[in-house]
Design an enzyme around this catalytic site. Structure first.
Site, PDB file in Angstrom:
ATOM      1  N   SER A   1       0.847  -1.198   0.000  1.00 37.62           N
ATOM      2  CA  SER A   1       0.000   0.000   0.000  1.00 37.62           C
ATOM      3  C   SER A   1       0.881   1.244   0.000  1.00 37.62           C
ATOM      4  O   SER A   1       2.048   1.181   0.426  1.00 37.62           O
ATOM      5  CB  SER A   1      -0.858   0.010   1.261  1.00 37.62           C
TER       6      SER A   1
ATOM      7  N   TYR B   1      -3.199  -0.305  10.462  1.00 40.47           N
ATOM      8  CA  TYR B   1      -3.202  -0.691   9.048  1.00 40.47           C
ATOM      9  C   TYR B   1      -1.861  -0.376   8.385  1.00 40.47           C
ATOM     10  O   TYR B   1      -1.259  -1.233   7.726  1.00 40.47           O
ATOM     11  CB  TYR B   1      -4.355  -0.040   8.280  1.00 40.47           C
TER      12      TYR B   1
HETATM   13  O1  NJP Z   1     -10.486  -5.030  -1.100  1.00 46.34           O
HETATM   14  P1  NJP Z   1     -11.608  -6.154  -1.095  1.00 46.34           P
HETATM   15  P2  NJP Z   1      -9.287  -4.698  -2.134  1.00 46.34           P
HETATM   16  N1  NJP Z   1      -8.348 -15.267   3.802  1.00 46.34           N
HETATM   17  O2  NJP Z   1     -12.242  -6.049   0.225  1.00 46.34           O
HETATM   18  C1  NJP Z   1     -10.031 -11.429   0.915  1.00 46.34           C
HETATM   19  C2  NJP Z   1      -5.021  -3.642  -0.428  1.00 46.34           C
HETATM   20  N2  NJP Z   1      -5.240  -2.218  -0.618  1.00 46.34           N
HETATM   21  O3  NJP Z   1      -9.409  -5.410  -3.390  1.00 46.34           O
HETATM   22  O4  NJP Z   1     -12.233 -13.956   2.161  1.00 46.34           O
HETATM   23  C3  NJP Z   1      -8.524 -15.191   2.480  1.00 46.34           C
HETATM   24  O5  NJP Z   1     -12.442  -6.043  -2.330  1.00 46.34           O
HETATM   25  C4  NJP Z   1     -11.484 -11.077   0.658  1.00 46.34           C
HETATM   26  O6  NJP Z   1     -12.272 -12.201   0.393  1.00 46.34           O
HETATM   27  P3  NJP Z   1     -13.177 -13.032   1.469  1.00 46.34           P
HETATM   28  C5  NJP Z   1      -5.762  -4.284   0.724  1.00 46.34           C
HETATM   29  O7  NJP Z   1      -5.119  -4.046   1.951  1.00 46.34           O
HETATM   30  C6  NJP Z   1      -6.447  -1.728  -0.955  1.00 46.34           C
HETATM   31  O8  NJP Z   1      -9.192  -3.230  -2.140  1.00 46.34           O
HETATM   32  O9  NJP Z   1     -14.124 -13.751   0.576  1.00 46.34           O
HETATM   33  N3  NJP Z   1      -8.963 -14.109   1.853  1.00 46.34           N
HETATM   34  C7  NJP Z   1     -11.375 -10.300  -0.631  1.00 46.34           C
HETATM   35  O10 NJP Z   1     -11.315 -11.177  -1.739  1.00 46.34           O
HETATM   36  C8  NJP Z   1      -5.688  -5.737   0.313  1.00 46.34           C
HETATM   37  O11 NJP Z   1      -4.465  -6.315   0.715  1.00 46.34           O
HETATM   38  C9  NJP Z   1      -6.601  -0.356  -1.116  1.00 46.34           C
HETATM   39  O12 NJP Z   1     -13.802 -12.030   2.380  1.00 46.34           O
HETATM   40  C10 NJP Z   1      -9.258 -13.039   2.613  1.00 46.34           C
HETATM   41  C11 NJP Z   1     -10.027  -9.605  -0.502  1.00 46.34           C
HETATM   42  O13 NJP Z   1      -9.309 -10.261   0.553  1.00 46.34           O
HETATM   43  C12 NJP Z   1      -5.734  -5.679  -1.216  1.00 46.34           C
HETATM   44  O14 NJP Z   1      -5.484  -4.322  -1.568  1.00 46.34           O
HETATM   45  C13 NJP Z   1      -5.530   0.490  -0.943  1.00 46.34           C
HETATM   46  C14 NJP Z   1      -9.101 -13.032   3.996  1.00 46.34           C
HETATM   47  C15 NJP Z   1     -10.165  -8.135  -0.168  1.00 46.34           C
HETATM   48  O15 NJP Z   1     -10.796  -7.525  -1.232  1.00 46.34           O
HETATM   49  C16 NJP Z   1      -7.038  -6.066  -1.843  1.00 46.34           C
HETATM   50  O16 NJP Z   1      -8.068  -5.256  -1.290  1.00 46.34           O
HETATM   51  C17 NJP Z   1      -4.307  -0.042  -0.601  1.00 46.34           C
HETATM   52  C18 NJP Z   1      -8.619 -14.221   4.596  1.00 46.34           C
HETATM   53  N4  NJP Z   1      -8.438 -14.335   5.924  1.00 46.34           N
HETATM   54  C19 NJP Z   1      -4.166  -1.398  -0.447  1.00 46.34           C
HETATM   55  N5  NJP Z   1      -9.469 -11.819   4.475  1.00 46.34           N
HETATM   56  C20 NJP Z   1      -7.902   0.265  -1.464  1.00 46.34           C
HETATM   57  N6  NJP Z   1      -8.940  -0.492  -1.804  1.00 46.34           N
HETATM   58  O17 NJP Z   1      -7.993   1.513  -1.460  1.00 46.34           O
HETATM   59  C21 NJP Z   1      -9.848 -11.087   3.409  1.00 46.34           C
HETATM   60  O18 NJP Z   1      -3.286   0.798  -0.432  1.00 46.34           O
HETATM   61  N7  NJP Z   1      -9.729 -11.813   2.276  1.00 46.34           N
END
Ligand code: NJP
Length: 228
Positions: free
Chosen positions: A136, A148
């Protein structure tokens, strides 16, 4: 040539967008997250069994991460690209987040990424593959909002550590550092002018599309209007 591309956090947001771009580019994808229904819908959208495999996996559980890699190799025969992208962490400040929320965030963003690296390294070494991590902007400079930023600084450090450790294996390591992206990451939307998940997916595809001697170490992308 067609590669086998594993993505954690593939059920929504950046991970799902990357899966769509990867299949468009001719790769086979393995979609991992906890929401099986969303993963299966995405796998079907991407053309089913020949193109996409949905695997339920909580990245904080070593057994599940190990099984994810085994299922990948059993199904597609190899693993070329691993994208450790699962993570979360709306930042509400030290007094507004529960200790349980912090624990889950550290386990997912830090420990989960470490487990994904550990589980995929043997296969990536065999294929001279590519490891990508979602860090990030908050992993390069501390932003307000409790833990975070700290978890993403840890991801930055792991990316650099992995790059050095894998230096003589031919495995490339890329850290993707998004600014604000409009995904389910934000409960109430990312606000005007935010990036789209597709913008990040294109950066991932740029990194993995380079010839073997080119290692794109990191890509930091902010929306044009994001100052911090
Ligand atoms: O968010 P979101 P992003 N085991 O909520 C999964 C970083 N980031 O695409 O398990 C396995 O749509 C969850 O799936 P589910 C952020 O920190 C973002 O934006 O089904 N999977 C979903 O597929 C992250 O590292 C921004 O709930 C797990 C996914 O993670 C990455 O981008 C800015 C899980 C999250 O998708 C993707 O986030 C930045 C687990 N224990 C960095 N827990 C931004 N959006 O602005 C969660 O700097 N997931």
């Amino acid at each position: 040539p067609q590669k086998v591309f594993l993505i954690t956090g593939a059920s929504t947001g950046i991970g799902a967008a990357t899966a769509r771009h990867a299949v468009d580019a001719g790769h086979r994808v393995v979609l991992a997250a906890r929401s099986t229904d969303k993963l299966e819908a995405l796998a079907a959208e991407l053309g089913g069994a020949d193109h996409a495999l949905a695997v339920a996996c909580d990245v904080t559980e070593w057994d599940q991460v190990e099984a994810l890699v085994k299922t990948t190799v059993d199904t597609f025969g190899r693993l070329d690209i691993a994208f450790a992208n699962a993570g979360f962490g709306a930042s509400r400040g030290f007094l507004n987040e529960s200790p349980e929320h912090w624990k889950a965030m550290v386990l997912t963003n830090v420990y989960g990424a470490a487990l994904t690296i550990r589980a995929t390294i043997p296969q990536l070494t065999e294929t001279k593959g590519h490891l990508l991590l979602t860090g990030s902007v908050a992993g390069r400079r501390a932003l307000p909002g409790s833990l975070y930023s700290a978890t993403k600084w840890a991801v930055t450090a792991m990316g650099e550590s992995a790059r050095q450790e894998l230096n003589d294996t031919g495995v490339r390591v890329t850290l993707i550092e998004p600014g604000m992206v409009d995904t389910p990451f934000f409960d109430n939307g990312a606000g005007d002018g935010a990036l789209h998940a597709d913008d990040i997916a294109r950066a991932v595809m740029y990194a993995v599309g380079q010839p073997p001697h080119v290692d794109v170490n990191e890509i930091l992308i902010r929306p044009t209007a994001q100052g911090t």
